[in-house]
Design an enzyme around this catalytic site. Sequence first.
Site, PDB file in Angstrom:
ATOM      1  CG  ASP A 194      -1.875   1.117   1.118  1.00 32.54           C
ATOM      2  OD1 ASP A 194      -2.303   1.441   0.192  1.00 32.54           O
ATOM      3  OD2 ASP A 194      -2.364   1.566   2.277  1.00 32.54           O
ATOM      4  CG  ASP A 211      -1.350   2.440   6.681  1.00 32.04           C
ATOM      5  OD1 ASP A 211      -1.749   1.616   7.418  1.00 32.04           O
ATOM      6  OD2 ASP A 211      -1.978   3.145   6.048  1.00 32.04           O
TER       7      ASP A 211
HETATM    8  N1  LIG Z   1       3.889   6.613  14.150  1.00 37.56           N
HETATM    9  C1  LIG Z   1       3.012   7.565  14.140  1.00 37.56           C
HETATM   10  N2  LIG Z   1       3.451   8.911  14.379  1.00 37.56           N
HETATM   11  C2  LIG Z   1       2.783  10.119  14.308  1.00 37.56           C
HETATM   12  N3  LIG Z   1       1.392  10.053  13.596  1.00 37.56           N
HETATM   13  C3  LIG Z   1       1.217   8.736  12.952  1.00 37.56           C
HETATM   14  C4  LIG Z   1       1.729   7.576  13.245  1.00 37.56           C
HETATM   15  N4  LIG Z   1       0.956   6.513  12.695  1.00 37.56           N
HETATM   16  C5  LIG Z   1      -0.114   7.197  12.141  1.00 37.56           C
HETATM   17  N5  LIG Z   1      -0.122   8.330  12.444  1.00 37.56           N
HETATM   18  C6  LIG Z   1      -1.216   9.450  11.917  1.00 37.56           C
HETATM   19  O1  LIG Z   1      -2.343   8.766  11.598  1.00 37.56           O
HETATM   20  C7  LIG Z   1      -2.491   8.769  10.188  1.00 37.56           C
HETATM   21  C8  LIG Z   1      -3.148   7.340   9.737  1.00 37.56           C
HETATM   22  O2  LIG Z   1      -2.182   6.650   9.889  1.00 37.56           O
HETATM   23  P1  LIG Z   1      -2.151   5.247   9.002  1.00 37.56           P
HETATM   24  O3  LIG Z   1      -1.943   5.494   7.586  1.00 37.56           O
HETATM   25  O4  LIG Z   1      -1.270   4.134   9.883  1.00 37.56           O
HETATM   26  O5  LIG Z   1      -3.463   4.767   9.230  1.00 37.56           O
HETATM   27  P2  LIG Z   1      -4.898   4.517   8.193  1.00 37.56           P
HETATM   28  O6  LIG Z   1      -5.402   2.988   8.594  1.00 37.56           O
HETATM   29  O7  LIG Z   1      -4.248   4.458   6.778  1.00 37.56           O
HETATM   30  O8  LIG Z   1      -5.728   5.483   8.097  1.00 37.56           O
HETATM   31  P3  LIG Z   1      -6.255   6.449   6.991  1.00 37.56           P
HETATM   32  O9  LIG Z   1      -7.280   5.614   6.416  1.00 37.56           O
HETATM   33  O10 LIG Z   1      -6.717   7.812   7.704  1.00 37.56           O
HETATM   34  O11 LIG Z   1      -5.092   6.764   6.131  1.00 37.56           O
HETATM   35  C9  LIG Z   1      -1.285   9.057   9.747  1.00 37.56           C
HETATM   36  O12 LIG Z   1      -1.319   9.877   8.463  1.00 37.56           O
HETATM   37  C10 LIG Z   1      -0.537  10.214  10.691  1.00 37.56           C
HETATM   38  O13 LIG Z   1      -1.316  11.546  10.651  1.00 37.56           O
HETATM   39 MG   LIG Z   2      -2.532   5.249   5.704  1.00 38.19          MG
END
Ligand SMILES: Nc1ncnc2c1ncn2[C@@H]1O[C@H](COP(=O)(O)OP(=O)(O)OP(=O)(O)O)[C@@H](O)[C@H]1O
Ligand SMILES: [Mg+2]
Length: 257
Positions: A194, A211
């Site tokens: 992804d 992610d």
């Molecule tokens: N380790 C981290 N440190 C700081 N912020 C984080 C971290 N992990 C995630 N985030 C925040 O949370 C958001 C979403 O995280 P992630 O991409 O892992 O989840 P997702 O399931 O893809 O959510 P989405 O559907 O909103 O993209 C990131 O864009 C960031 O803003």
């Molecule tokens: Mg994401």
Amino acid sequence: MAEPEESRKMKERLLRYERESRYLRKDSDQRKVLEEVFDQATLLAIEELVARKDLGELHGVVNAGKEARVYYGEDRGGKPVAVKIYLISASDFRKRIAYIAGDRRFGRLPSGSRDTIYLWTRKEFKNLQVADRAGVRVPRPLAFHKNILVMEYIGNPPEPARTFAESEVDEDDCAWTFRAIRRLWKEAGLVHADFSEFNVFKSGGERVLFDMGSAVVASHPQSEDFLRRDVANMVRFFRKRGIATKDADSWIREISK
Ligand SMILES: Nc1ncnc2c1ncn2[C@@H]1O[C@H](COP(=O)(O)OP(=O)(O)OP(=O)(O)O)[C@@H](O)[C@H]1O
Ligand SMILES: [Mg+2]
């Protein structure tokens, strides 16, 4: 046994953030969302992480996506951590199956949405560990339990760190990206699956891939398709931003060398 004071406080705070959150509409949705995020098992899982001393504090919401909520908090030593809580009932778990089936690390397929999400959380933790050990810069995984993942916080909380999508990008970012894809493939034996400009932070002079729940091992029957898709996505992104780069086929050849 009485509920430990600190996890009771933490849960109260979570509920308050959820109510006050600007992400919620002020209508009947609110109760539904609360129940989705804070089903009993999730609340118990938070308690368990606190009891195990894997989590010290929870402060507030960083990101409220469709499928996961990300909070910032602190570990027991006061270091900032990111706490990703996968939503159980909101998630379309069926689309995750393709990224679990065929990954030999995980044996039999889970049968329901709850078990699929728990497995997904474990998979993301494992992927972060493997990537980290192979020297790919990712948020350091700290702990997980059920649908909750605790990891290193990237950036300065409560600000969410910027991703490539929200940043200026240059040739170095492009070179870093294909090095990361190659190292993940060659050293960690993983494909992110992804990879996109939304899943790389550019923060404090660092780039950090995140992610990782979707990432599969190289022996997964579709690993090469996912690799090609990741590469094609990033070639498209950098070209759109005016960065000259090789085409996807050339990158694939180079990555596979
Ligand atoms: N380790 C981290 N440190 C700081 N912020 C984080 C971290 N992990 C995630 N985030 C925040 O949370 C958001 C979403 O995280 P992630 O991409 O892992 O989840 P997702 O399931 O893809 O959510 P989405 O559907 O909103 O993209 C990131 O864009 C960031 O803003
Ligand atoms: Mg994401």
